[in-house]
Structure formats: C-alpha cells, structure tokens
Design a protein around this motif. Sequence first.
Motif, PDB file in Angstrom:
ATOM      1  N   ALA A  82     -33.495  64.071  -1.775  1.00  0.00           N
ATOM      2  CA  ALA A  82     -34.539  63.493  -0.920  1.00  0.00           C
ATOM      3  C   ALA A  82     -34.677  64.256   0.402  1.00  0.00           C
ATOM      4  CB  ALA A  82     -34.228  62.023  -0.643  1.00  0.00           C
ATOM      5  N   PHE A  83     -33.577  64.727   0.969  1.00  0.00           N
ATOM      6  CA  PHE A  83     -33.647  65.184   2.375  1.00  0.00           C
ATOM      7  C   PHE A  83     -33.224  66.622   2.635  1.00  0.00           C
ATOM      8  CE2 PHE A  83     -32.920  60.503   2.669  1.00  0.00           C
ATOM      9  CZ  PHE A  83     -34.209  60.186   3.068  1.00  0.00           C
ATOM     10  N   PRO A  87     -32.136  67.437   8.210  1.00  0.00           N
ATOM     11  CA  PRO A  87     -31.114  67.074   9.207  1.00  0.00           C
ATOM     12  C   PRO A  87     -30.113  66.020   8.714  1.00  0.00           C
ATOM     13  CG  PRO A  87     -33.181  66.023   9.752  1.00  0.00           C
ATOM     14  CD  PRO A  87     -33.446  66.866   8.530  1.00  0.00           C
ATOM     15  N   LEU A  88     -29.534  66.299   7.551  1.00  0.00           N
ATOM     16  CA  LEU A  88     -28.578  65.380   6.936  1.00  0.00           C
ATOM     17  C   LEU A  88     -27.336  66.153   6.533  1.00  0.00           C
ATOM     18  CD1 LEU A  88     -27.766  62.740   5.365  1.00  0.00           C
ATOM     19  CD2 LEU A  88     -28.850  63.821   3.373  1.00  0.00           C
ATOM     20  N   LEU A 111     -21.177  69.000   4.477  1.00  0.00           N
ATOM     21  CA  LEU A 111     -22.114  69.985   3.928  1.00  0.00           C
ATOM     22  C   LEU A 111     -23.544  69.670   4.311  1.00  0.00           C
ATOM     23  CD1 LEU A 111     -20.539  70.034   0.361  1.00  0.00           C
ATOM     24  CD2 LEU A 111     -20.438  71.906   2.029  1.00  0.00           C
ATOM     25  N   ARG A 112     -24.309  70.756   4.561  1.00  0.00           N
ATOM     26  CA  ARG A 112     -25.725  70.533   4.845  1.00  0.00           C
ATOM     27  C   ARG A 112     -26.537  71.774   4.532  1.00  0.00           C
ATOM     28  NH1 ARG A 112     -29.716  70.338   9.127  1.00  0.00           N
ATOM     29  NH2 ARG A 112     -29.183  71.763  10.828  1.00  0.00           N
ATOM     30  N   VAL A 113     -27.792  71.564   4.108  1.00  0.00           N
ATOM     31  CA  VAL A 113     -28.762  72.648   3.926  1.00  0.00           C
ATOM     32  C   VAL A 113     -29.768  72.524   5.070  1.00  0.00           C
ATOM     33  CG1 VAL A 113     -30.495  73.700   2.425  1.00  0.00           C
ATOM     34  CG2 VAL A 113     -28.527  72.516   1.406  1.00  0.00           C
ATOM     35  N   PRO A 114     -29.732  73.471   6.012  1.00  0.00           N
ATOM     36  CA  PRO A 114     -30.609  73.349   7.182  1.00  0.00           C
ATOM     37  C   PRO A 114     -32.054  73.688   6.835  1.00  0.00           C
ATOM     38  CG  PRO A 114     -29.396  75.415   7.269  1.00  0.00           C
ATOM     39  CD  PRO A 114     -28.897  74.683   6.051  1.00  0.00           C
ATOM     40  N   ASN A 115     -32.994  73.082   7.535  1.00  0.00           N
ATOM     41  CA  ASN A 115     -34.405  73.311   7.247  1.00  0.00           C
ATOM     42  C   ASN A 115     -35.033  74.222   8.306  1.00  0.00           C
ATOM     43  OD1 ASN A 115     -36.901  73.172   6.101  1.00  0.00           O
ATOM     44  ND2 ASN A 115     -37.394  71.152   6.935  1.00  0.00           N
ATOM     45  N   HIS A 116     -34.595  75.470   8.289  1.00  0.00           N
ATOM     46  CA  HIS A 116     -35.207  76.448   9.204  1.00  0.00           C
ATOM     47  C   HIS A 116     -35.300  77.762   8.447  1.00  0.00           C
ATOM     48  CE1 HIS A 116     -35.953  79.153  12.509  1.00  0.00           C
ATOM     49  NE2 HIS A 116     -36.147  78.116  13.308  1.00  0.00           N
ATOM     50  N   PRO A 117     -36.479  78.414   8.476  1.00  0.00           N
ATOM     51  CA  PRO A 117     -36.646  79.627   7.665  1.00  0.00           C
ATOM     52  C   PRO A 117     -35.618  80.707   7.988  1.00  0.00           C
ATOM     53  CG  PRO A 117     -38.531  79.297   9.165  1.00  0.00           C
ATOM     54  CD  PRO A 117     -37.710  78.046   9.193  1.00  0.00           C
ATOM     55  N   VAL A 118     -35.197  80.828   9.247  1.00  0.00           N
ATOM     56  CA  VAL A 118     -34.245  81.876   9.612  1.00  0.00           C
ATOM     57  C   VAL A 118     -32.862  81.548   9.037  1.00  0.00           C
ATOM     58  CG1 VAL A 118     -33.038  82.995  11.521  1.00  0.00           C
ATOM     59  CG2 VAL A 118     -35.506  82.584  11.675  1.00  0.00           C
ATOM     60  N   GLU A 193     -32.719  54.345   8.629  1.00  0.00           N
ATOM     61  CA  GLU A 193     -33.617  53.609   7.731  1.00  0.00           C
ATOM     62  C   GLU A 193     -33.949  54.445   6.491  1.00  0.00           C
ATOM     63  OE1 GLU A 193     -33.850  53.947  11.048  1.00  0.00           O
ATOM     64  OE2 GLU A 193     -35.236  52.505  11.949  1.00  0.00           O
ATOM     65  N   ASP A 194     -34.118  55.749   6.676  1.00  0.00           N
ATOM     66  CA  ASP A 194     -34.457  56.620   5.546  1.00  0.00           C
ATOM     67  C   ASP A 194     -33.288  56.751   4.579  1.00  0.00           C
ATOM     68  OD1 ASP A 194     -37.064  57.105   6.404  1.00  0.00           O
ATOM     69  OD2 ASP A 194     -36.438  58.744   7.708  1.00  0.00           O
ATOM     70  N   VAL A 195     -32.077  56.850   5.140  1.00  0.00           N
ATOM     71  CA  VAL A 195     -30.874  56.910   4.300  1.00  0.00           C
ATOM     72  C   VAL A 195     -30.759  55.618   3.490  1.00  0.00           C
ATOM     73  CG1 VAL A 195     -28.338  56.986   4.351  1.00  0.00           C
ATOM     74  CG2 VAL A 195     -29.667  58.444   5.914  1.00  0.00           C
ATOM     75  N   GLU A 196     -30.968  54.488   4.150  1.00  0.00           N
ATOM     76  CA  GLU A 196     -30.823  53.189   3.490  1.00  0.00           C
ATOM     77  C   GLU A 196     -31.891  52.973   2.413  1.00  0.00           C
ATOM     78  OE1 GLU A 196     -30.762  50.570   6.927  1.00  0.00           O
ATOM     79  OE2 GLU A 196     -28.558  50.746   7.036  1.00  0.00           O
ATOM     80  N   ARG A 197     -33.085  53.456   2.682  1.00  0.00           N
ATOM     81  CA  ARG A 197     -34.168  53.308   1.697  1.00  0.00           C
ATOM     82  C   ARG A 197     -33.803  54.036   0.409  1.00  0.00           C
ATOM     83  NH1 ARG A 197     -37.819  56.904   1.280  1.00  0.00           N
ATOM     84  NH2 ARG A 197     -37.622  57.601   3.435  1.00  0.00           N
TER      85      ARG A 197
END
Length: 320
Positions: A82-83, A87-88, A111-118, A193-197
């Motif tokens: 989902a995310f 930023p998770l 662990l995280r996959v960052p959302n920035h093209p660089v 709220e998004d995590v809980e949903r």
Amino acid sequence: MIAPESLERAVELLRHGGVVALPTETVYGLSANAEDELAVRRVFAIKGRPATHPLIVHIPGVEHLGAWARDVPEAARKLAEAFWPGPLTLVLPRTARATDAVTGGQDTVALRVPNHPVALAVLQKLGGGLAAPSANRFGKVSPTTAEHVREDLGGDVDLILDGGPCTVGVESTIVDLSSDEPAILRPGGLAAEDVERVLGRKVPVRTTSKVRVSGSLESHYAPRAGVVLAEPQQVLARVQELRGQGLRVGVLGPEGLALPPDVPRFDVPDEPAGAARVLYARLREADAQGHDVLVACLPAESGLGIAVRDRLSRAAAPRG
Ligand code: TXA
Ligand code: MG
C-alpha cells in the motif's frame, strides 16, 4: 534533476566504503552500504550517535524484503504494497544480512523504500541496502534541503546529492511488526489512520519501547532557541508573558494569529501536511535569527498533525 555522473559517483563511493548524503521524501539521509560495517561505523561517528541506536535500512523495492527480514507477516506485505515507496518503516525479525552494526545488536531490522527519484536511482544501481539515519548531528533538527546538510555536516561526508527540498518534511512512520501486536514506534510522514485502515485494526502508538529509538528520546530535534508550545488561542498570551521576562521571542505558526507587530512569525501553516513539509526549515530559520525562545502554535491532532506535535514536543522538552 541530478546529473547521471553524480549518481554514478555516489554509487561508486558507496561500493567502496563512502558515506553519501542523499535526499528522500521525508528528510535527507546520511547513507552507507548497509553490508559494509566500517562504512556504517563512519555514519555513527559523523552523526555522533551512540552505536547501540539502530539504523533504518533503505531497500530498492518490496521484492528485497525477504533478503533482510526472515519473517514477513501478512500485515507487513499489506503495508508495503500500500505505501512503498513512501514514508513508512517496518520493523521485522532480521536475516543475517542485517548485521549488528546496523541493528545495534537487536534481532530486528527497520526497513523502508524511500519515495524519491534520487534515492531510488542510487538504490537500484547499487542493488543492495543503504543504512541511513537523518543527515544531522545527533539530537539536532533533521535536514530537509541539501543546504541544511552542508551547514551541519559539510566536509565530513564524501558527497552530498541535492534533490531539492523534501516533500514530506518529517521522518517516516515506524511500525513494529516483529511481534503479534503491531505498534507505531514513531509517528511520522504516513498518518496512523492510513496504517489502521490497511490493517483493519487500531494500532497503538508506543514511543517508549525497550528498543532504542533515538527519535523517541524526550529531548530531540532541538534547535538552539528554547521552544514553548501553545494551542492557537494561547499563543498571544505566551508571547506577552515571555516578552515580559525580557526575552527575544519569535512565533512558529499560521497566518491570522493576533500578534504584536514587532514579533516575527515563521510561517507554519494550519494544514498538517503543509506544516510537516516546512517545520524543520522554519525551526532552522528562526534559530538562525538568534531568538531566545520560539512559541510554537500546535496544529490539529490528526493526520500528519500528530507527527508535527510529536516533533515540537521533543524540541520543547528540557535539554539533557
Ligand atoms: O524518514 C526517515 O525515516 C529518515 C530517512 C533518512 O529515511 N531516517 C531516519 O533515520 O529518520 P533515523 O536514524 O534518524 O531514525 C531511525 C529510527 C531511529 O529512531 C531508530 O532507533 C529506529 O529508527 N530503528 C531502527 N532500527 C530499529 C529497530 N530494529 N527497532 C526499532 N527501531 C528501530
Ligand atoms: Mg534522526
């Protein structure tokens, strides 16, 4: 965008023990190859961070999850799909690839996959994991521009990649899925709220875990100036009180606050996501002007407002 040569250079450096500051959507990170123990130790040394505080491992995509986490529960899959990129950060039982240098000797890895093209381009070219805490000295305000990193760490890093200002502006939300009870260890750029949903259940915030989450130390994210918290309707009274004590006072808050004309205001909008985006930059600007104390107007307690209130509270905590 960044020149391809700079990306190549970053990857070359990272393959050979280098430390590279790079942009993510949350804050700038101070990165090293997560499998290079000496390089990871340099990150701790540059930050001045205790070696027992674990680092987040950034990975190129969800398909790398299994290489670092030995047990990936359904909840982790759901949140990652989902995310990520985003930023998770997920805390999971580690594989041997996550060394003690990175995890501080714990049996879990973040662990995280960052959302920035660089950041994504560097991760994909490297094909591995990057251990990266925020690119600031331990306990200070996190950087959201390359200029902030230069001011803080300048010559100590091998390369600073400039990917523009961070779009989220506060660190990732950390969700612990290493036991049966999921918990939020640090509110951040993804709303609870998004995590809980997605999980279909309540997820409690547990910032006082046994694990050493440095962002959860009471006094953290601290500017030089003192910080005093105020709900919107209390701001004016606080300002008057502090000025009455002869202090140089600045305000962090939205427009429309009734303030004496000679009190400088550093714009932090009402709207929580907007507040998160500019919070650290405004704290730095206000601090650079040498105020004794900053009165911070608190945003509403929902969505990213929770993370903004959390960071402001830590900035306001007594300094150790
Ligand atoms: O948005 C972010 O998360 C940024 C960017 C650069 O990705 N990174 C960041 O890193 O904020 P840092 O090191 O400043 O904060 C990472 C937090 C720390 O508080 C650390 O203790 C916690 O993650 N952490 C790391 N590994 C953990 C683990 N195994 N269990 C619990 N917490 C962990
Ligand atoms: Mg940090």
